[in-house]
Write a protein that holds these residues in place. Structure first.
Motif, PDB file in Angstrom:
ATOM      1  N   LEU A   9       1.079  -1.165  -0.415  1.00 52.04           N
ATOM      2  CA  LEU A   9       0.456  -0.088   0.270  1.00 52.04           C
ATOM      3  C   LEU A   9       1.027   1.305  -0.152  1.00 52.04           C
ATOM      4  O   LEU A   9       1.464   1.183   0.348  1.00 52.04           O
ATOM      5  N   VAL A  10       0.384   2.518  -0.530  1.00 50.24           N
ATOM      6  CA  VAL A  10       1.320   3.623  -0.932  1.00 50.24           C
ATOM      7  C   VAL A  10      -0.068   4.709  -0.929  1.00 50.24           C
ATOM      8  O   VAL A  10      -1.058   4.416  -1.183  1.00 50.24           O
ATOM      9  N   ASN A  11       0.358   5.795  -0.778  1.00 55.40           N
ATOM     10  CA  ASN A  11      -0.404   6.941  -0.713  1.00 55.40           C
ATOM     11  C   ASN A  11      -0.942   7.550  -2.458  1.00 55.40           C
ATOM     12  O   ASN A  11       0.109   6.663  -2.635  1.00 55.40           O
ATOM     13  N   GLY A  12      -1.618   8.065  -2.299  1.00 56.33           N
ATOM     14  CA  GLY A  12      -2.097   8.332  -4.288  1.00 56.33           C
ATOM     15  C   GLY A  12      -1.009   9.636  -4.351  1.00 56.33           C
ATOM     16  O   GLY A  12      -0.955   9.616  -6.296  1.00 56.33           O
ATOM     17  N   LEU A  38      12.980  -1.809  -2.381  1.00 54.18           N
ATOM     18  CA  LEU A  38      13.572  -1.542  -0.912  1.00 54.18           C
ATOM     19  C   LEU A  38      14.312  -0.669  -0.882  1.00 54.18           C
ATOM     20  O   LEU A  38      14.973  -0.455  -0.211  1.00 54.18           O
ATOM     21  N   ASN A  39      14.121   0.961  -1.902  1.00 59.83           N
ATOM     22  CA  ASN A  39      14.559   1.585  -1.711  1.00 59.83           C
ATOM     23  C   ASN A  39      13.478   2.587  -0.983  1.00 59.83           C
ATOM     24  O   ASN A  39      14.431   3.590  -0.841  1.00 59.83           O
ATOM     25  N   CYS A  40      12.135   2.135  -1.261  1.00 62.94           N
ATOM     26  CA  CYS A  40      11.693   3.232   0.175  1.00 62.94           C
ATOM     27  C   CYS A  40      11.856   2.579   0.910  1.00 62.94           C
ATOM     28  O   CYS A  40      12.079   1.222   1.637  1.00 62.94           O
ATOM     29  N   ARG A  41      10.952   3.163   2.512  1.00 54.39           N
ATOM     30  CA  ARG A  41      11.116   3.286   3.370  1.00 54.39           C
ATOM     31  C   ARG A  41      10.232   2.756   3.574  1.00 54.39           C
ATOM     32  O   ARG A  41       8.403   2.486   3.651  1.00 54.39           O
ATOM     33  N   HIS A  42       9.939   1.919   5.080  1.00 56.42           N
ATOM     34  CA  HIS A  42       8.447   1.288   5.733  1.00 56.42           C
ATOM     35  C   HIS A  42       8.036   1.003   6.184  1.00 56.42           C
ATOM     36  O   HIS A  42       8.708   1.617   7.306  1.00 56.42           O
ATOM     37  N   ILE A  43       6.422   0.905   6.916  1.00 56.15           N
ATOM     38  CA  ILE A  43       5.992   0.923   8.073  1.00 56.15           C
ATOM     39  C   ILE A  43       5.846  -0.357   8.358  1.00 56.15           C
ATOM     40  O   ILE A  43       5.602  -1.442   7.474  1.00 56.15           O
ATOM     41  N   HIS A  44       5.934  -1.054   9.621  1.00 54.37           N
ATOM     42  CA  HIS A  44       6.126  -2.377  10.091  1.00 54.37           C
ATOM     43  C   HIS A  44       4.994  -2.736  11.018  1.00 54.37           C
ATOM     44  O   HIS A  44       4.994  -1.731  11.855  1.00 54.37           O
ATOM     45  N   ALA A  92      -1.066   1.813  10.812  1.00 56.03           N
ATOM     46  CA  ALA A  92       0.654   1.813  10.246  1.00 56.03           C
ATOM     47  C   ALA A  92      -0.975   2.558   8.441  1.00 56.03           C
ATOM     48  O   ALA A  92      -0.264   2.915   7.739  1.00 56.03           O
ATOM     49  N   SER A  93      -2.005   1.429   8.539  1.00 48.59           N
ATOM     50  CA  SER A  93      -2.898   2.485   6.957  1.00 48.59           C
ATOM     51  C   SER A  93      -3.208   4.315   7.482  1.00 48.59           C
ATOM     52  O   SER A  93      -2.946   4.232   6.277  1.00 48.59           O
ATOM     53  N   SER A  94      -3.129   4.339   8.165  1.00 45.79           N
ATOM     54  CA  SER A  94      -3.497   5.375   8.780  1.00 45.79           C
ATOM     55  C   SER A  94      -2.206   6.717   8.198  1.00 45.79           C
ATOM     56  O   SER A  94      -2.438   7.461   7.514  1.00 45.79           O
ATOM     57  N   LEU A  95      -0.811   6.057   9.210  1.00 49.01           N
ATOM     58  CA  LEU A  95       0.777   6.813   8.683  1.00 49.01           C
ATOM     59  C   LEU A  95       0.774   6.296   7.428  1.00 49.01           C
ATOM     60  O   LEU A  95       1.418   7.197   6.392  1.00 49.01           O
ATOM     61  N   CYS A  96       0.280   5.628   6.628  1.00 54.45           N
ATOM     62  CA  CYS A  96       0.371   5.252   5.338  1.00 54.45           C
ATOM     63  C   CYS A  96      -0.217   6.500   4.049  1.00 54.45           C
ATOM     64  O   CYS A  96       0.983   6.647   3.311  1.00 54.45           O
TER      65      CYS A  96
END
Length: 316
Positions: A180-183, A198-204, A238-242
């Motif tokens: 999932l990513v924002n629009g 892998l170049n992106c930063r992630h939420i876990h 996680a979804s909210s922060l994403c």
């Protein structure tokens, strides 16, 4: 079978032990059985002599069962239920049943299983009350202790926790991982592949009970690693922060389908090999002979039957 030995065991002692295991308090067990605390103490002394074990230790929080007491609890429940069945009708009347069930799960299971279950309960079992908990509050250890009736546990294939000898499980459904990513995420303007992922930063979403996900373990074996910028305790966070950042949230396709309906999020395919996610229903053997428990278990299984992202989209 040593009938002479069994004849020396008063059934009241077993009922006292059952009440103490349930209440973890001598005073509450006395109230439950309509006995004096001195009677409970005398019964406990006899039980300790019979089993050659202290059975409970007193703490500031009440009575804590010994390992031996916990080990015989499932057999004790079965024995008392079998004795009770000799004196009661076996017919189970759902409409007349009154009782409370305690379920623990992740939000993803609540959205797609429990929420679907509630309407059926309200119609057909008006006397049933559901107490629900998030899994990071109460989980498998509390199921062992008798504080829960069910746990719905999401986990990677190959990451099933050690359930021990007294917990049973049933696979409700399987799902696969997506991203999932924002629009307005920069990743939408370029090729979406292993390198860009892998170049992106992630939420876990943190899970102390299961530890490191199989997905991350597989990456590590290949010398790869996600850049985890934030760990959160639940899926909604996680979804909210994403939706409000350029972080990527790797989650199940079912949760992704739901999240895209309620937030400004875009679903992307998982660009790396990954194992499926399994949602398992877990309960304790002590409840196997409980007809109300069995009925609710069947309702949970039916609510999860053929669950898919397409159905989630149709429901929202």
């Amino acid at each position: 079978m040593d009938f002479a030995k069994l004849s020396r065991v008063n059934i009241n002692l077993l009922i006292t032990l059952k009440a103490l295991l349930k209440e973890r308090s001598a005073s509450q067990a006395a109230d439950r059985l309509n006995l004096s605390q001195s009677s409970i103490s005398k019964n406990l002394s006899q039980l300790r002599y019979i089993f050659k074990d202290p059975l409970f230790h007193r703490t500031s929080h009440g009575l804590t069962p010994t390992a031996f007491a916990l080990s015989i609890e499932p057999k004790l429940s079965i024995a008392i239920d079998a004795i009770e069945s000799l004196f009661t009708q076996s017919r189970f009347l759902l409409a007349e049943y009154k009782g409370t069930f305690r379920l623990s799960m992740q939000e993803s299971a609540f959205e797609f299983i429990t929420a679907k279950l509630l309407n059926n309960l309200l119609i057909h079992a008006p006397g049933v009350r559901l107490d629900t908990w998030f899994k990071d509050t109460l989980s498998l250890e509390h199921l062992n202790q008798g504080l829960l009736d069910f746990v719905i546990l999401p986990h990677d294939i190959g990451q099933t926790p050690n359930l021990g000898n007294y917990l049973n499980s049933y696979e409700l459904y399987r799902d696969h991982l997506v991203c999932l990513v924002n629009g307005k995420h920069p990743a939408l303007m370029q090729a979406w592949n292993q390198e860009s992922y892998l170049n992106c930063r992630h939420i876990h979403v943190r899970d102390n009970e299961l530890g490191t996900p199989i997905f991350d373990q597989t990456l590590a074996k290949r010398g790869l690693e996600r850049d985890i910028a934030v760990q959160v305790p639940d899926f909604h966070s996680a979804s909210s922060l994403c939706s409000q950042s350029d972080l990527v949230f790797t989650t199940s396709s079912t949760w992704a389908a739901y999240s895209c309906k309620v937030r400004d999020l875009i679903e992307l395919p998982m660009p790396l090999p990954s194992s499926e996610v399994v949602y398992s229903l877990i309960w304790h053997q002590r409840s196997e002979s409980d007809k109300a428990h069995t009925w609710l278990k069947e309702q949970i299984i039916q609510a999860a039957y053929k669950l898919s992202p397409e159905q989630v989209r149709a429901l929202n």
